[in-house]
Design an enzyme around this catalytic site. Structure first.
Site, mmCIF file in Angstrom:
data_model
loop_
_atom_site.group_PDB
_atom_site.id
_atom_site.type_symbol
_atom_site.label_atom_id
_atom_site.label_comp_id
_atom_site.label_asym_id
_atom_site.label_seq_id
_atom_site.Cartn_x
_atom_site.Cartn_y
_atom_site.Cartn_z
ATOM 1 C CG ASP A 131 -1.556 -1.201 1.603
ATOM 2 O OD1 ASP A 131 -1.460 -2.164 0.838
ATOM 3 O OD2 ASP A 131 -2.184 -1.237 2.664
ATOM 4 C CD GLU A 301 -7.125 -5.129 3.771
ATOM 5 O OE1 GLU A 301 -6.461 -5.892 4.490
ATOM 6 O OE2 GLU A 301 -6.944 -5.058 2.541
HETATM 7 C C1 FRU Z 1 -3.866 -3.752 2.604
HETATM 8 C C2 FRU Z 1 -3.297 -4.086 3.979
HETATM 9 C C3 FRU Z 1 -3.691 -3.048 5.006
HETATM 10 C C4 FRU Z 1 -2.626 -3.202 6.037
HETATM 11 C C5 FRU Z 1 -1.414 -3.460 5.179
HETATM 12 C C6 FRU Z 1 -0.379 -4.347 5.805
HETATM 13 O O1 FRU Z 1 -3.091 -4.236 1.561
HETATM 14 O O2 FRU Z 1 -3.741 -5.368 4.367
HETATM 15 O O3 FRU Z 1 -5.001 -3.227 5.503
HETATM 16 O O4 FRU Z 1 -2.476 -2.069 6.835
HETATM 17 O O5 FRU Z 1 -1.885 -4.053 3.994
HETATM 18 O O6 FRU Z 1 0.758 -4.407 5.025
#
Ligand code: FRU
Length: 549
Positions: A131, A301
């Site tokens: 992300d 998320e």
């Molecule tokens: C989305 C996610 C988020 C989390 C991060 C962990 O891709 O699962 O919800 O904060 O990646 O790397």
């Protein structure tokens, strides 16, 4: 009681173990900028500990190579010059012995020129990214933080990597911004600039950049903050973290990804937080104490929430809320509650995930600019994943009401030089013209196709359908798509191809998708139009510059 013989056996055993322990710790005086660390994907992950006086012990998991490494990663020790560093691995003395310090990272000579390095998208020097985090513009720089494992090309050791850019196209990677600590690993979140010193971290005229992130442990996820007084280069974590611990309330571990922004009409801060089955809204006056206000189910998320004018009219606005998949709702927001009026809708699909938009855009630039994580494998590379092109999001009126449109930002235009333009071709003629593309390594072209005798048509690259439009089933590369002109037999596509990715924007940003570019695997076919008696109404080719020159 211990017998003499048993005692001496114990003594020998003790000596053996203590010498083994000794062999698993290396001591060195830091004289260079980086520690280069060998990685082998076939080794198990084990903890590597780094200890130096006056600094908290650092520890991360790494597949330290025993023999020949698959690739090398690095650990920045530039702040530790002259200090004694103890490096310890409890299970892998061989790997430990291969670690060396240097002013260059191992592989610097071929950096950004590796075989599968995307040439006009952001990727990290080494390791894994997912992300985008904390996207913000501040004092002439766009900041892109991101979920990062600096020590392997797979997900682990979640940290906030950091890169800056003046144009969202050329990026410079900086040292890791947020490292895992004794509380846990650093999951996704956002940043703000606290111009009014509501949290009290500002120094003199220097407002703090404040990051909100989730700390993850096997048991739970809590929301925390850290601040920086030097444009995101160094960070201090708040000593009263966490700010929010809502596991018990939701009876769930899934509480994460705080998106914080200033709500001007109410003069307060807003945090959108994903909690179990949807997005919650919290408010605060000081960024430290947060009050729960509302919750909307149906999102998962990585929340984002922002106001957009309809057709550019600042007097007519709507709010847009989305989650990690980018499917969105349109509605109103009163500072405490988002009320959906329509949705869920989809404006894009494919490799995109967990996209975020820039906060604090420069004065006079009201654009809402998004970058999404491209879930794209980089085969055989010491890095993995990528960021997709930055796109501007707009709400435009359609037959069905306002909808999100997205197109690459104007700053990307510097990458492209026109290399040919034609109109009114049949598919054979058009395929012939495509042969004039200088190099299939990276290219862009725009085209409008008109169907007449068949229900599907498109374009393929080395056998992969990079445009596959079926107006019988209304499918565009597998997802439902009906153009604004529902009786239209035409589709316009702007196609951006890089070494490992493909992004396609259709009908002026009405819809888009992204694909992993399949490795060529001996397929002799190049780029070609397919379909029965289609008309290629127009075709424009572009050469594409590399951002790494
Ligand atoms: C989305 C996610 C988020 C989390 C991060 C962990 O891709 O699962 O919800 O904060 O990646 O790397």
């Amino acid at each position: 009681m211990t017998l003499p013989l048993q005692r001496s056996v114990l003594l020998v055993l003790f000596m053996l173990t203590s010498s083994t322990i000794h062999a698993q710790t290396r001591s060195l005086t830091v004289t260079k900028r980086y520690l280069n660390l060998p990685v082998s994907q076939s080794q198990p992950r084990t903890a590597l500990q780094l200890e130096t006086s006056g600094r908290a012990k650092q520890s991360f998991n790494i597949r330290l190579a025993r023999g020949k490494p698959d690739y090398w990663v690095f650990y920045d020790v530039s702040g530790l010059a002259g200090k004694t560093l103890k490096i310890r691995s409890d299970s892998n003395p061989e790997g430990l012995n291969q670690i060396y310090q240097d002013d260059q990272i191992h592989g610097q000579d071929s950096l950004y020129r590796e075989k599968n390095r995307p040439q006009y998208h952001f990727t990290t020097r080494r390791g894994w990214i997912n992300d985008p985090n904390g996207m913000i513009f501040y004092e002439g720089e766009y900041h892109l933080f991101y979920q990062h494992n600096p020590y392997e090309r797979e997900w682990e050791n979640m940290s906030w990597g950091h890169a800056v850019s003046k144009d969202m196209v050329h990026w410079e990677e900086l040292p890791t911004a947020l490292q895992p600590d004794e509380m846990g690993t650093m999951f996704s979140g956002s940043t703000v600039i606290d111009y009014e010193n509501t949290a009290g971290f500002n120094r003199g005229n220097q407002p703090a950049m404040i990051a909100f992130f989730t700390v993850d442990t096997p048991e739970k996820q809590v929301q925390c903050m850290a601040y920086s007084l030097d444009k995101g280069r160094t960070w201090t974590k708040y000593d009263k973290n966490p700010l929010i611990d809502s596991k018990v309330k939701w009876n769930s571990k899934d509480t994460r990804d705080p998106r914080v922004f200033w709500y001007k009409p109410g003069r307060h801060w807003v945090m959108v937080l994903n909690e179990r089955d949807g997005h919650s809204i919290y408010t605060s006056s000081n960024l430290k104490q947060w009050t729960f206000e509302s919750h909307l189910t149906g999102f998962w998320e990585c929340p984002d929430l922002f106001e957009l004018p309809i057709d550019g009219d600042r007097n007519r606005t709507k709010w847009v809320m989305y989650g990690a998949s980018t499917t969105y709702m349109i509605g109103t927001f009163d500072g405490k509650k988002f009320t959906p009026e329509s949705g869920k809708h989809s404006y894009t699909h494919g490799t995109i995930y967990a996209a975020q938009t820039f906060a604090n855009m420069p004065a006079g630039d009201p654009r809402r600019i998004q970058i999404g994580w491209g879930r794209v494998q980089q085969p055989g590379m010491p890095f993995n994943g990528m960021m997709l092109l930055p796109t501007e999001l707009q709400l435009r009126t359609t037959r069905n009401g306002p909808r999100l449109f997205s197109l690459p930002v104007k700053e990307t235009r510097q990458l492209f030089t026109p290399a040919g333009h034609w109109s009114s071709l049949n598919e054979m003629e058009a395929t012939e013209k495509l042969k004039s593309i200088q190099s299939l390594d990276r290219f862009r072209f725009t085209t409008t196709l008109r169907l007449s005798h068949a229900t599907s048509a498109g374009i393929s690259l080395a056998g992969q359908k990079i445009l596959d439009y079926d107006l019988n089933f209304n499918l565009l590369n597998g997802a439902f798509y009906s153009p604004e002109e529902m009786t239209s037999m035409e589709i316009t596509a702007d196609i951006f191809v890089d070494r490992t990715s493909i992004e396609v924007f259709v009908n002026g940003g009405h819809y888009s998708y992204s694909l992993e570019r399949k490795p060529e695997s001996g397929n002799q076919k190049g780029l070609e139009f397919w379909g029965n008696r289609i008309e290629v109404k127009d075709l424009t080719l572009y050469n594409v510059k590399s951002i790494w020159n």
